[in-house]
Scaffold this motif. Structure first.
Motif, PDB file in Angstrom:
ATOM      1  N   MET A   1       0.843  -1.186   0.000  1.00 36.04           N
ATOM      2  CA  MET A   1       0.000   0.000   0.000  1.00 36.04           C
ATOM      3  C   MET A   1       0.884   1.243   0.000  1.00 36.04           C
ATOM      4  O   MET A   1       1.845   1.325   0.736  1.00 36.04           O
ATOM      5  CB  MET A   1      -0.888  -0.033   1.235  1.00 36.04           C
ATOM      6  CG  MET A   1      -1.725   1.178   1.406  1.00 36.04           C
ATOM      7  SD  MET A   1      -2.864   1.005   2.780  1.00 36.04           S
ATOM      8  CE  MET A   1      -4.179   1.981   2.163  1.00 36.04           C
ATOM      9  N   GLU A   2       0.521   2.188  -0.809  1.00 37.61           N
ATOM     10  CA  GLU A   2       1.260   3.433  -0.943  1.00 37.61           C
ATOM     11  C   GLU A   2       0.501   4.539  -0.208  1.00 37.61           C
ATOM     12  O   GLU A   2      -0.664   4.798  -0.492  1.00 37.61           O
ATOM     13  CB  GLU A   2       1.379   3.787  -2.419  1.00 37.61           C
ATOM     14  CG  GLU A   2       2.351   4.874  -2.723  1.00 37.61           C
ATOM     15  CD  GLU A   2       3.769   4.372  -2.921  1.00 37.61           C
ATOM     16  OE1 GLU A   2       4.668   5.190  -2.800  1.00 37.61           O
ATOM     17  OE2 GLU A   2       3.957   3.173  -3.186  1.00 37.61           O
ATOM     18  N   VAL A   3       1.177   5.189   0.755  1.00 41.21           N
ATOM     19  CA  VAL A   3       0.545   6.253   1.528  1.00 41.21           C
ATOM     20  C   VAL A   3       1.360   7.529   1.362  1.00 41.21           C
ATOM     21  O   VAL A   3       2.569   7.529   1.554  1.00 41.21           O
ATOM     22  CB  VAL A   3       0.473   5.871   3.031  1.00 41.21           C
ATOM     23  CG1 VAL A   3      -0.073   7.012   3.851  1.00 41.21           C
ATOM     24  CG2 VAL A   3      -0.379   4.637   3.222  1.00 41.21           C
ATOM     25  N   LYS A   4       0.681   8.611   0.990  1.00 39.78           N
ATOM     26  CA  LYS A   4       1.345   9.905   0.875  1.00 39.78           C
ATOM     27  C   LYS A   4       1.517  10.500   2.267  1.00 39.78           C
ATOM     28  O   LYS A   4       0.790  10.149   3.194  1.00 39.78           O
ATOM     29  CB  LYS A   4       0.510  10.866   0.026  1.00 39.78           C
ATOM     30  CG  LYS A   4       0.379  10.459  -1.419  1.00 39.78           C
ATOM     31  CD  LYS A   4      -0.211  11.565  -2.266  1.00 39.78           C
ATOM     32  CE  LYS A   4      -1.688  11.730  -1.991  1.00 39.78           C
ATOM     33  NZ  LYS A   4      -2.350  12.686  -2.880  1.00 39.78           N
ATOM     34  N   LYS A   5       2.443  11.417   2.395  1.00 36.40           N
ATOM     35  CA  LYS A   5       2.644  12.078   3.685  1.00 36.40           C
ATOM     36  C   LYS A   5       1.653  13.227   3.892  1.00 36.40           C
ATOM     37  O   LYS A   5       1.215  13.473   5.005  1.00 36.40           O
ATOM     38  CB  LYS A   5       4.059  12.642   3.785  1.00 36.40           C
ATOM     39  CG  LYS A   5       5.101  11.621   4.108  1.00 36.40           C
ATOM     40  CD  LYS A   5       6.419  12.318   4.378  1.00 36.40           C
ATOM     41  CE  LYS A   5       7.440  11.321   4.839  1.00 36.40           C
ATOM     42  NZ  LYS A   5       8.713  11.954   5.172  1.00 36.40           N
ATOM     43  N   TYR A   7      -1.871  15.469   2.644  1.00 40.28           N
ATOM     44  CA  TYR A   7      -3.146  15.433   1.933  1.00 40.28           C
ATOM     45  C   TYR A   7      -3.734  16.826   1.899  1.00 40.28           C
ATOM     46  O   TYR A   7      -3.476  17.650   2.776  1.00 40.28           O
ATOM     47  CB  TYR A   7      -4.110  14.445   2.605  1.00 40.28           C
ATOM     48  CG  TYR A   7      -3.642  13.021   2.417  1.00 40.28           C
ATOM     49  CD1 TYR A   7      -3.963  12.309   1.282  1.00 40.28           C
ATOM     50  CD2 TYR A   7      -2.824  12.410   3.357  1.00 40.28           C
ATOM     51  CE1 TYR A   7      -3.513  11.016   1.081  1.00 40.28           C
ATOM     52  CE2 TYR A   7      -2.360  11.129   3.173  1.00 40.28           C
ATOM     53  CZ  TYR A   7      -2.708  10.426   2.039  1.00 40.28           C
ATOM     54  OH  TYR A   7      -2.240   9.158   1.843  1.00 40.28           O
ATOM     55  N   GLU A  33       2.730  -2.122  10.263  1.00 40.64           N
ATOM     56  CA  GLU A  33       2.389  -1.297   9.096  1.00 40.64           C
ATOM     57  C   GLU A  33       1.256  -0.329   9.437  1.00 40.64           C
ATOM     58  O   GLU A  33       1.314   0.857   9.077  1.00 40.64           O
ATOM     59  CB  GLU A  33       1.966  -2.172   7.921  1.00 40.64           C
ATOM     60  CG  GLU A  33       3.097  -2.959   7.298  1.00 40.64           C
ATOM     61  CD  GLU A  33       2.627  -3.961   6.258  1.00 40.64           C
ATOM     62  OE1 GLU A  33       3.337  -4.106   5.246  1.00 40.64           O
ATOM     63  OE2 GLU A  33       1.562  -4.590   6.453  1.00 40.64           O
ATOM     64  N   TYR A  37       1.720   3.722   9.179  1.00 37.54           N
ATOM     65  CA  TYR A  37       0.908   4.550   8.278  1.00 37.54           C
ATOM     66  C   TYR A  37       0.100   5.605   9.038  1.00 37.54           C
ATOM     67  O   TYR A  37       0.070   6.773   8.649  1.00 37.54           O
ATOM     68  CB  TYR A  37      -0.039   3.684   7.444  1.00 37.54           C
ATOM     69  CG  TYR A  37       0.628   2.812   6.412  1.00 37.54           C
ATOM     70  CD1 TYR A  37       1.784   3.219   5.760  1.00 37.54           C
ATOM     71  CD2 TYR A  37       0.090   1.593   6.060  1.00 37.54           C
ATOM     72  CE1 TYR A  37       2.393   2.420   4.801  1.00 37.54           C
ATOM     73  CE2 TYR A  37       0.686   0.776   5.099  1.00 37.54           C
ATOM     74  CZ  TYR A  37       1.844   1.208   4.472  1.00 37.54           C
ATOM     75  OH  TYR A  37       2.438   0.422   3.527  1.00 37.54           O
TER      76      TYR A  37
END
Length: 77
Positions: A1-5, A7, A33, A37
């Motif tokens: 899973m890709e999570v941006k820092k 938003y 994880e 996140y």
């Protein structure tokens, strides 16, 4: 899973938090994880999550009590 820092909106933050916790509940993420996140999102988007020492209205409405209980335990609130 890709999570941006970072938003742009509270709704985006709520959506990602929901997705992360739902993935954890369906055993797609490990405890480590999940904590990583949520911590990254919380630390970098604090102004979109907390106002006046409580969750913002949009975060409360979009995430619900059960998910926010998980978030609170992770961030130590």
């Amino acid at each position: 899973m890709e999570v941006k820092k970072f938003y742009r909106t509270q709704r985006e933050v709520a959506s990602v938090v929901n997705e992360i916790i739902d993935d954890y509940w369906t055993d797609k993420l490990t405890d480590k994880e999940l904590e990583g996140y949520i911590t990254i999102i919380y630390e970098n988007n604090l102004d979109k999550i907390i106002k006046n020492n409580e969750y913002t209205t949009i975060i409360k409405q979009q995430c619900g009590k059960n998910r926010l209980a998980v978030v609170s335990k992770i961030i130590g609130k």
